[in-house]
Design an enzyme around this catalytic site. Structure first.
Site, PDB file in Angstrom:
ATOM      1  NE  ARG A  88      -4.308  -0.346   2.220  1.00 32.41           N
ATOM      2  CZ  ARG A  88      -5.712  -1.325   2.277  1.00 32.41           C
ATOM      3  NH1 ARG A  88      -5.196  -1.910   2.613  1.00 32.41           N
ATOM      4  NH2 ARG A  88      -6.298  -0.997   2.739  1.00 32.41           N
ATOM      5  NE  ARG A 127     -16.353  -3.366   3.589  1.00 26.31           N
ATOM      6  CZ  ARG A 127     -15.101  -2.845   3.136  1.00 26.31           C
ATOM      7  NH1 ARG A 127     -14.818  -4.511   1.893  1.00 26.31           N
ATOM      8  NH2 ARG A 127     -14.327  -2.419   3.799  1.00 26.31           N
ATOM      9  NE  ARG A 133     -13.177  -3.411   7.477  1.00 25.22           N
ATOM     10  CZ  ARG A 133     -12.517  -3.212   6.426  1.00 25.22           C
ATOM     11  NH1 ARG A 133     -12.721  -4.402   5.278  1.00 25.22           N
ATOM     12  NH2 ARG A 133     -11.148  -1.982   6.049  1.00 25.22           N
TER      13      ARG A 133
HETATM   14  P1  ADP Z   1     -10.008  -1.499   2.890  1.00 18.14           P
HETATM   15  O1  ADP Z   1     -11.343  -2.754   2.975  1.00 18.14           O
HETATM   16  O2  ADP Z   1     -10.505  -0.684   3.177  1.00 18.14           O
HETATM   17  O3  ADP Z   1      -9.448  -2.470   1.950  1.00 18.14           O
HETATM   18  P2  ADP Z   1      -8.480  -3.079   4.878  1.00 18.14           P
HETATM   19  O4  ADP Z   1      -9.510  -4.864   5.249  1.00 18.14           O
HETATM   20  O5  ADP Z   1      -7.481  -3.500   3.169  1.00 18.14           O
HETATM   21  O6  ADP Z   1      -9.138  -1.486   3.931  1.00 18.14           O
HETATM   22  O7  ADP Z   1      -7.709  -2.981   5.678  1.00 18.14           O
HETATM   23  C1  ADP Z   1      -7.783  -2.299   6.875  1.00 18.14           C
HETATM   24  C2  ADP Z   1      -6.899  -1.214   7.778  1.00 18.14           C
HETATM   25  O8  ADP Z   1      -6.358  -2.046   7.558  1.00 18.14           O
HETATM   26  C3  ADP Z   1      -6.490  -0.253   6.996  1.00 18.14           C
HETATM   27  O9  ADP Z   1      -7.105   1.129   6.537  1.00 18.14           O
HETATM   28  C4  ADP Z   1      -4.986   0.062   7.167  1.00 18.14           C
HETATM   29  O10 ADP Z   1      -5.407   1.547   8.229  1.00 18.14           O
HETATM   30  C5  ADP Z   1      -4.734  -2.001   7.724  1.00 18.14           C
HETATM   31  N1  ADP Z   1      -3.715  -1.947   6.706  1.00 18.14           N
HETATM   32  C6  ADP Z   1      -4.556  -2.416   6.148  1.00 18.14           C
HETATM   33  N2  ADP Z   1      -2.941  -2.522   4.921  1.00 18.14           N
HETATM   34  C7  ADP Z   1      -2.576  -2.009   5.143  1.00 18.14           C
HETATM   35  C8  ADP Z   1      -1.203  -2.522   4.578  1.00 18.14           C
HETATM   36  N3  ADP Z   1      -0.289  -2.997   3.358  1.00 18.14           N
HETATM   37  N4  ADP Z   1      -0.227  -1.102   5.202  1.00 18.14           N
HETATM   38  C9  ADP Z   1      -0.559  -0.585   5.760  1.00 18.14           C
HETATM   39  N5  ADP Z   1      -1.898  -0.575   6.893  1.00 18.14           N
HETATM   40  C10 ADP Z   1      -2.811  -1.447   6.241  1.00 18.14           C
END
Ligand code: ADP
Length: 190
Positions: A88, A127, A133
């Site tokens: 990310r 969602r 969440r």
């Molecule tokens: P979304 O549905 O928003 O894509 P995820 O379920 O993938 O979210 O991730 C939820 C949260 O977990 C993110 O908003 C972030 O805070 C943290 N997170 C997940 N993956 C990463 C990453 N690769 N780097 C930093 N934070 C992360």
């Protein structure tokens, strides 16, 4: 190995499509969001991670990279891996390249799901009704996740584009239609 980075903004459908990809190509699926949410909530690591994620901010790179490498190591015999929600940031992408090179492999392609912002907000608000969440519950947090995506995460697509590995897929349509587009893209690289 088939190492697919499944990329896109929050609400793009990465989790849904990952499930289908995993079945079809027999891959391990690593979602850093799921890993963070699955930590023992009383652990220091979980508290630290949720202090960022609950506000819609990114967990710091050093922590995230370490977690990711640990997860990959749990699948030593996988035919390949779907990386969902990682990398990310450009620093995470560089770390992944190094890590995979040390294992004699590399990212095969980044598949980027392209979805307009209005559609993302509609999906995330829907969602929120079912996900429970913290980061789905509040429109201001959803907006912060989208802004964080645009500022810190979108540049990761350029990183793979420069390597000739970026495939963009229209992420609007039925779930089946989008799955078919992704399968088509993967089958044409093999
Ligand atoms: P979304 O549905 O928003 O894509 P995820 O379920 O993938 O979210 O991730 C939820 C949260 O977990 C993110 O908003 C972030 O805070 C943290 N997170 C997940 N993956 C990463 C990453 N690769 N780097 C930093 N934070 C992360």
């Amino acid at each position: 190995m088939l190492n697919i980075v499944l990329f896109g903004p929050p609400g793009a459908g990465k989790g849904t499509q990952s499930e289908r990809l995993k079945e079809k190509y027999d891959l391990a699926h690593i979602s850093t969001g799921d890993v963070f949410r699955g930590l023992d909530p009383t652990s220091e690591l979980a508290k630290l991670a949720s202090s960022y994620s609950a506000k819609g901010n990114l967990v710091p790179d050093a922590i995230t990279i370490q977690i990711l490498e640990g997860e990959v190591s749990k699948h030593p015999n996988a035919l390949g891996v779907i990386y969902d929600g990682f990398p990310r940031t450009t620093a995470q992408a560089e770390a992944l390249d190094k890590f995979l090179a040390s294992k004699g492999t590399e990212v095969t392609r980044m598949i980027s799901l392209v979805v307009p912002e209005d559609e993302l907000k509609t999906r995330l608000i829907a969602r929120a009704e079912v996900s429970g969440r913290a980061d789905d519950a509040d429109p201001a947090i959803i907006q912060n996740r989208i802004n964080t995506y645009q500022q810190s995460t979108a540049p990761v697509a350029d990183f793979y584009k420069e390597q000739g590995k970026l495939i963009e897929i229209d992420g609007v349509g039925s779930i089946d239609e989008i799955t078919a587009r992704i399968f088509g893209a993967i089958d044409s690289i093999k």
